[in-house]
Write an enzyme that holds these catalytic residues in place. Structure first.
Site, PDB file in Angstrom:
ATOM      1  N   ASP A 102       0.785  -1.245   0.000  1.00  0.00           N
ATOM      2  CA  ASP A 102       0.000   0.000   0.000  1.00  0.00           C
ATOM      3  C   ASP A 102       0.823   1.305   0.000  1.00  0.00           C
ATOM      4  O   ASP A 102       0.481   2.248   0.725  1.00  0.00           O
ATOM      5  CB  ASP A 102      -0.946   0.023   1.216  1.00  0.00           C
ATOM      6  CG  ASP A 102      -1.998  -1.080   1.168  1.00  0.00           C
ATOM      7  OD1 ASP A 102      -1.935  -1.934   0.278  1.00  0.00           O
ATOM      8  OD2 ASP A 102      -2.878  -1.085   2.058  1.00  0.00           O
TER       9      ASP A 102
ATOM     10  N   LYS B 230      -6.737  -5.175  -3.365  1.00  0.00           N
ATOM     11  CA  LYS B 230      -7.540  -5.693  -2.252  1.00  0.00           C
ATOM     12  C   LYS B 230      -8.516  -4.622  -1.794  1.00  0.00           C
ATOM     13  O   LYS B 230      -8.315  -3.438  -2.068  1.00  0.00           O
ATOM     14  CB  LYS B 230      -6.614  -6.103  -1.097  1.00  0.00           C
ATOM     15  CG  LYS B 230      -5.803  -4.944  -0.549  1.00  0.00           C
ATOM     16  CD  LYS B 230      -4.781  -5.420   0.456  1.00  0.00           C
ATOM     17  CE  LYS B 230      -4.008  -4.266   1.049  1.00  0.00           C
ATOM     18  NZ  LYS B 230      -4.801  -3.313   1.831  1.00  0.00           N
TER      19      LYS B 230
ATOM     20  N   CYS C  20      -2.367  -2.692   7.622  1.00  0.00           N
ATOM     21  CA  CYS C  20      -2.254  -3.586   6.458  1.00  0.00           C
ATOM     22  C   CYS C  20      -0.986  -4.429   6.474  1.00  0.00           C
ATOM     23  O   CYS C  20      -1.015  -5.592   6.065  1.00  0.00           O
ATOM     24  CB  CYS C  20      -2.386  -2.775   5.182  1.00  0.00           C
ATOM     25  SG  CYS C  20      -4.069  -2.094   5.024  1.00  0.00           S
TER      26      CYS C  20
END
Ligand SMILES: [Zn+2]
Length: 209
Positions: free
Chosen positions: A13, A111, A156
């Site tokens: 991310d 995702k 995450c």
């Protein structure tokens, strides 16, 4: 890098919305980009995870009447922290940081694409049932060891590390190549959860290669 073909770097991310100036900024999130690029040069196998939400996603406070960002609500799969709208698919905020330089990455796994289910983890969505397919991809390619870097360490990155351990991988989190949100003590809790699960917490200078 020993066993180069069995070891992969998983970059979580590193997207504009998680960088200072974005919609859900992680403090100093931009500072890790040069280090991730240098680490990436040492890995033959690089995988990038990208948070990628449809508009009106269930994790957005704006999707719930009278709710504010950072409140926690109950969704059918359990408690969900609500966030500012972020990483809406195909927007500038969802793009990878412009200085991330990993041209040899072979897989970008997206995702959080399900409108009703969040997915901090690159492996399993928040219902803890729906897989992204990443574990199968890695296993089919004979990869058994993962080094994780990116954002945010206490969300995450942590959930990806825990799920990777549960799926049987050797997991290293490179702490200086991550940054945390640290919401209500979430950083300390994340460190403890990863240690208990057998995730190795290392620094970039401990990464072989
Ligand atoms: Zn998200």
């Amino acid at each position: 890098m020993p066993n180069a073909s069995r070891t992969a770097l998983l970059v979580i991310d590193v997207q504009n919305d998680f960088i200072p100036g974005g919609q859900l900024p992680v403090p100093e999130g931009d500072l890790i980009v040069p280090l991730i690029n240098r680490l990436g040069d040492r890995f033959k196998q690089v995988i990038i995870a990208q948070d990628w939400h449809p508009p009106g996603h269930a994790s957005f406070a704006s999707s719930h009447p009278d709710r504010e960002p950072y409140e926690v609500i109950e969704l059918p799969y359990g408690p969900q922290t609500l966030w500012p709208d972020h990483c809406v698919r195909a927007t500038a905020g969802a793009e990878l940081h412009k200085d991330l330089n990993l041209p040899h990455a072979q897989l970008i796994i997206r995702k959080g694409c399900n409108p009703d289910i969040d997915s901090y983890s690159a492996f399993l969505e928040a219902d803890r049932k729906t897989t992204t397919g990443l574990a199968g991809y890695l296993k089919e390619r004979g990869i058994d060891t993962l080094y994780l870097v990116g954002l945010a360490l206490d969300f995450c990155v942590m959930f990806s590390a825990l799920d990777a351990r549960a799926a049987g991988f050797n997991v290293f989190v490179v702490l200086d190549a991550c940054r945390a949100i640290d919401l209500d003590g979430s950083l300390a809790a994340a460190i403890e959860r990863m240690q208990v699960a057998g995730v190795d917490l290392v620094s970039a200078d401990q990464v072989p290669g």
